[in-house]
Design a protein around this motif. Sequence first.
Motif, PDB file in Angstrom:
ATOM      1  N   ALA A   1      -6.323  77.806  72.076  1.00  0.00           N
ATOM      2  CA  ALA A   1      -6.038  76.721  71.513  1.00  0.00           C
ATOM      3  C   ALA A   1      -6.377  76.649  69.956  1.00  0.00           C
ATOM      4  O   ALA A   1      -7.526  76.992  69.768  1.00  0.00           O
ATOM      5  CB  ALA A   1      -6.235  75.331  72.389  1.00  0.00           C
ATOM      6  N   PRO A   2      -5.983  75.730  69.296  1.00  0.00           N
ATOM      7  CA  PRO A   2      -6.391  75.499  67.884  1.00  0.00           C
ATOM      8  C   PRO A   2      -8.080  75.026  67.890  1.00  0.00           C
ATOM      9  O   PRO A   2      -8.085  74.048  68.917  1.00  0.00           O
ATOM     10  CB  PRO A   2      -5.547  74.497  67.417  1.00  0.00           C
ATOM     11  N   GLY A   3      -8.577  75.216  67.299  1.00  0.00           N
ATOM     12  CA  GLY A   3     -10.264  74.927  67.405  1.00  0.00           C
ATOM     13  C   GLY A   3     -11.042  75.952  68.262  1.00  0.00           C
ATOM     14  O   GLY A   3     -12.183  75.514  68.519  1.00  0.00           O
ATOM     15  N   THR A   4     -10.424  76.481  69.075  1.00  0.00           N
ATOM     16  CA  THR A   4     -11.302  77.390  69.962  1.00  0.00           C
ATOM     17  C   THR A   4     -12.386  78.406  69.196  1.00  0.00           C
ATOM     18  O   THR A   4     -11.880  79.027  68.200  1.00  0.00           O
ATOM     19  CB  THR A   4     -10.289  78.023  71.009  1.00  0.00           C
ATOM     20  N   PRO A   5     -13.397  78.556  69.364  1.00  0.00           N
ATOM     21  CA  PRO A   5     -14.462  79.743  68.913  1.00  0.00           C
ATOM     22  C   PRO A   5     -13.694  80.898  69.461  1.00  0.00           C
ATOM     23  O   PRO A   5     -13.587  81.063  70.720  1.00  0.00           O
ATOM     24  CB  PRO A   5     -15.654  79.128  69.215  1.00  0.00           C
ATOM     25  N   LEU A   6     -13.940  81.817  68.670  1.00  0.00           N
ATOM     26  CA  LEU A   6     -13.501  83.305  68.824  1.00  0.00           C
ATOM     27  C   LEU A   6     -14.881  84.143  68.908  1.00  0.00           C
ATOM     28  O   LEU A   6     -15.556  84.038  67.634  1.00  0.00           O
ATOM     29  CB  LEU A   6     -12.559  84.014  68.256  1.00  0.00           C
ATOM     30  N   SER A   7     -15.409  85.039  69.712  1.00  0.00           N
ATOM     31  CA  SER A   7     -16.649  85.620  69.724  1.00  0.00           C
ATOM     32  C   SER A   7     -16.126  87.195  69.465  1.00  0.00           C
ATOM     33  O   SER A   7     -15.423  87.717  70.564  1.00  0.00           O
ATOM     34  CB  SER A   7     -17.535  85.592  71.025  1.00  0.00           C
ATOM     35  N   GLU A   8     -16.716  87.801  68.664  1.00  0.00           N
ATOM     36  CA  GLU A   8     -16.426  89.260  68.731  1.00  0.00           C
ATOM     37  C   GLU A   8     -16.846  89.946  69.948  1.00  0.00           C
ATOM     38  O   GLU A   8     -16.191  91.016  70.452  1.00  0.00           O
ATOM     39  CB  GLU A   8     -17.145  90.053  67.254  1.00  0.00           C
ATOM     40  N   LYS A   9     -18.250  89.577  70.409  1.00  0.00           N
ATOM     41  CA  LYS A   9     -18.773  90.246  71.368  1.00  0.00           C
ATOM     42  C   LYS A   9     -17.699  89.839  72.628  1.00  0.00           C
ATOM     43  O   LYS A   9     -17.464  90.885  73.338  1.00  0.00           O
ATOM     44  CB  LYS A   9     -19.979  89.731  71.683  1.00  0.00           C
ATOM     45  N   GLU A  10     -17.325  88.714  72.834  1.00  0.00           N
ATOM     46  CA  GLU A  10     -16.804  88.521  74.202  1.00  0.00           C
ATOM     47  C   GLU A  10     -15.283  89.242  74.224  1.00  0.00           C
ATOM     48  O   GLU A  10     -14.665  89.764  75.090  1.00  0.00           O
ATOM     49  CB  GLU A  10     -16.223  87.112  74.270  1.00  0.00           C
ATOM     50  N   ILE A  11     -14.763  89.253  72.909  1.00  0.00           N
ATOM     51  CA  ILE A  11     -13.359  90.170  72.724  1.00  0.00           C
ATOM     52  C   ILE A  11     -13.448  91.457  72.951  1.00  0.00           C
ATOM     53  O   ILE A  11     -12.839  92.317  73.753  1.00  0.00           O
ATOM     54  CB  ILE A  11     -12.650  89.730  71.209  1.00  0.00           C
ATOM     55  N   SER A  12     -14.930  92.169  72.502  1.00  0.00           N
ATOM     56  CA  SER A  12     -14.977  93.406  72.728  1.00  0.00           C
ATOM     57  C   SER A  12     -15.108  93.993  73.928  1.00  0.00           C
ATOM     58  O   SER A  12     -14.543  94.761  74.738  1.00  0.00           O
ATOM     59  CB  SER A  12     -16.298  94.013  71.869  1.00  0.00           C
ATOM     60  N   VAL A  13     -15.979  92.835  74.781  1.00  0.00           N
ATOM     61  CA  VAL A  13     -16.110  92.940  76.275  1.00  0.00           C
ATOM     62  C   VAL A  13     -14.506  92.973  76.992  1.00  0.00           C
ATOM     63  O   VAL A  13     -14.201  93.550  77.967  1.00  0.00           O
ATOM     64  CB  VAL A  13     -16.628  91.979  76.838  1.00  0.00           C
ATOM     65  N   ARG A  14     -13.838  91.948  76.765  1.00  0.00           N
ATOM     66  CA  ARG A  14     -12.410  91.646  77.379  1.00  0.00           C
ATOM     67  C   ARG A  14     -11.799  93.047  77.087  1.00  0.00           C
ATOM     68  O   ARG A  14     -11.079  93.512  77.991  1.00  0.00           O
ATOM     69  CB  ARG A  14     -11.623  90.624  76.483  1.00  0.00           C
ATOM     70  N   PHE A  15     -11.675  93.775  76.059  1.00  0.00           N
ATOM     71  CA  PHE A  15     -10.823  94.924  76.042  1.00  0.00           C
ATOM     72  C   PHE A  15     -11.636  96.380  76.134  1.00  0.00           C
ATOM     73  O   PHE A  15     -11.210  97.287  76.176  1.00  0.00           O
ATOM     74  CB  PHE A  15     -10.127  94.978  74.501  1.00  0.00           C
ATOM     75  N   ASP A  16     -12.827  95.951  76.220  1.00  0.00           N
ATOM     76  CA  ASP A  16     -13.983  97.259  76.567  1.00  0.00           C
ATOM     77  C   ASP A  16     -13.899  98.246  75.280  1.00  0.00           C
ATOM     78  O   ASP A  16     -13.635  99.435  75.488  1.00  0.00           O
ATOM     79  CB  ASP A  16     -13.429  97.911  77.912  1.00  0.00           C
ATOM     80  N   VAL A  17     -14.022  97.645  74.366  1.00  0.00           N
ATOM     81  CA  VAL A  17     -14.092  98.337  73.141  1.00  0.00           C
ATOM     82  C   VAL A  17     -15.435  97.866  72.238  1.00  0.00           C
ATOM     83  O   VAL A  17     -16.097  96.954  72.515  1.00  0.00           O
ATOM     84  CB  VAL A  17     -12.825  98.189  72.163  1.00  0.00           C
ATOM     85  N   SER A  18     -15.677  98.827  71.344  1.00  0.00           N
ATOM     86  CA  SER A  18     -16.735  98.302  70.274  1.00  0.00           C
ATOM     87  C   SER A  18     -16.266  97.054  69.504  1.00  0.00           C
ATOM     88  O   SER A  18     -15.109  96.845  69.376  1.00  0.00           O
ATOM     89  CB  SER A  18     -17.011  99.649  69.490  1.00  0.00           C
ATOM     90  N   ARG A  19     -17.247  96.593  68.692  1.00  0.00           N
ATOM     91  CA  ARG A  19     -16.887  95.391  67.845  1.00  0.00           C
ATOM     92  C   ARG A  19     -16.094  95.816  66.746  1.00  0.00           C
ATOM     93  O   ARG A  19     -15.588  94.883  66.060  1.00  0.00           O
ATOM     94  CB  ARG A  19     -18.413  94.612  67.574  1.00  0.00           C
ATOM     95  N   GLN A  20     -16.187  96.974  66.219  1.00  0.00           N
ATOM     96  CA  GLN A  20     -15.336  97.388  64.997  1.00  0.00           C
ATOM     97  C   GLN A  20     -13.857  96.957  65.026  1.00  0.00           C
ATOM     98  O   GLN A  20     -13.475  96.260  63.916  1.00  0.00           O
ATOM     99  CB  GLN A  20     -15.658  98.927  64.528  1.00  0.00           C
ATOM    100  N   PRO A  21     -13.183  97.370  65.965  1.00  0.00           N
ATOM    101  CA  PRO A  21     -11.775  97.324  65.795  1.00  0.00           C
ATOM    102  C   PRO A  21     -11.551  95.578  66.260  1.00  0.00           C
ATOM    103  O   PRO A  21     -10.386  95.269  65.790  1.00  0.00           O
ATOM    104  CB  PRO A  21     -11.306  98.022  67.142  1.00  0.00           C
ATOM    105  N   VAL A  22     -12.492  95.094  66.844  1.00  0.00           N
ATOM    106  CA  VAL A  22     -12.315  93.694  66.991  1.00  0.00           C
ATOM    107  C   VAL A  22     -12.536  92.877  65.662  1.00  0.00           C
ATOM    108  O   VAL A  22     -11.665  91.987  65.315  1.00  0.00           O
ATOM    109  CB  VAL A  22     -13.384  93.130  68.060  1.00  0.00           C
ATOM    110  N   ARG A  23     -13.544  93.441  64.804  1.00  0.00           N
ATOM    111  CA  ARG A  23     -13.772  92.925  63.614  1.00  0.00           C
ATOM    112  C   ARG A  23     -12.650  93.008  62.548  1.00  0.00           C
ATOM    113  O   ARG A  23     -12.112  92.107  62.027  1.00  0.00           O
ATOM    114  CB  ARG A  23     -14.833  93.558  62.911  1.00  0.00           C
TER     115      ARG A  23
END
Length: 228
Positions: free
Chosen positions: A31-53
């Motif tokens: 939803a609009p206003g939701t914080p997004l975390s590079e760390k959480e997204i990298s965990v979600r997809f099991d990847v490093s932070r660079q492609p998430v960034r």
Amino acid sequence: MTFETQLNPTQPVNQQIYRILRRDIVHCLIAPGTPLSEKEISVRFDVSRQPVREAFIKLAENGLIQIRPQRGSYVNKISLAQVRNGCFVRQAIECAVVRRAAGMINDEQLWQLEQNLHQQRIAIDRKQLNDFFQLDDEFHQKLALIADCQLAWDTVENIKAAIDRVRYMSLDHVSPPEMLLRQHLDIFAALERHDAEAVENAMALHLQEISGSVQLIRQENRDWFSED
């Protein structure tokens, strides 16, 4: 709520993450206003932070998120100004596209459009809004290819993120797929006649639908919109 986590190992990781997050934001799963975390997204997809960034940067370029150094990233509210400006640019481009396509389209291309319209009908009958949403985009992209101008669609795709969020929210009641399909059929009929003026008018009417629906959607979800 279930989020997609599987990536295709044969495709660029950053592009896949961008497409998935874009879809999740457009479909209001995030939803609009939701914080997004590079760390959480990298965990979600099991990847490093660079492609998430890299995916975050692309989302920011499309106006979907805001990256605040040292403060985190957040999903932007839906900008009414971006919706208005996007609608204006999209209509200018796509009306020119279909006018050109009317003079170039052949029987094979008409058949391809007809197949897409048939799939739209099936998606509506099965109440598969996500499938219809994708087929709607494919219909418009095919028109740009028929006009021999993929760049036209690439340009539209880059500026329509805010429009897509309103489009998706309007599908179930404000701009029902049945009505949008009728408008697509009007565009197809004019192309079949090679009638440049009629197809341009049909496209203009079709794309004006979003301008009328945005205020209704805003009234229902005021906290998700901004005037900027």
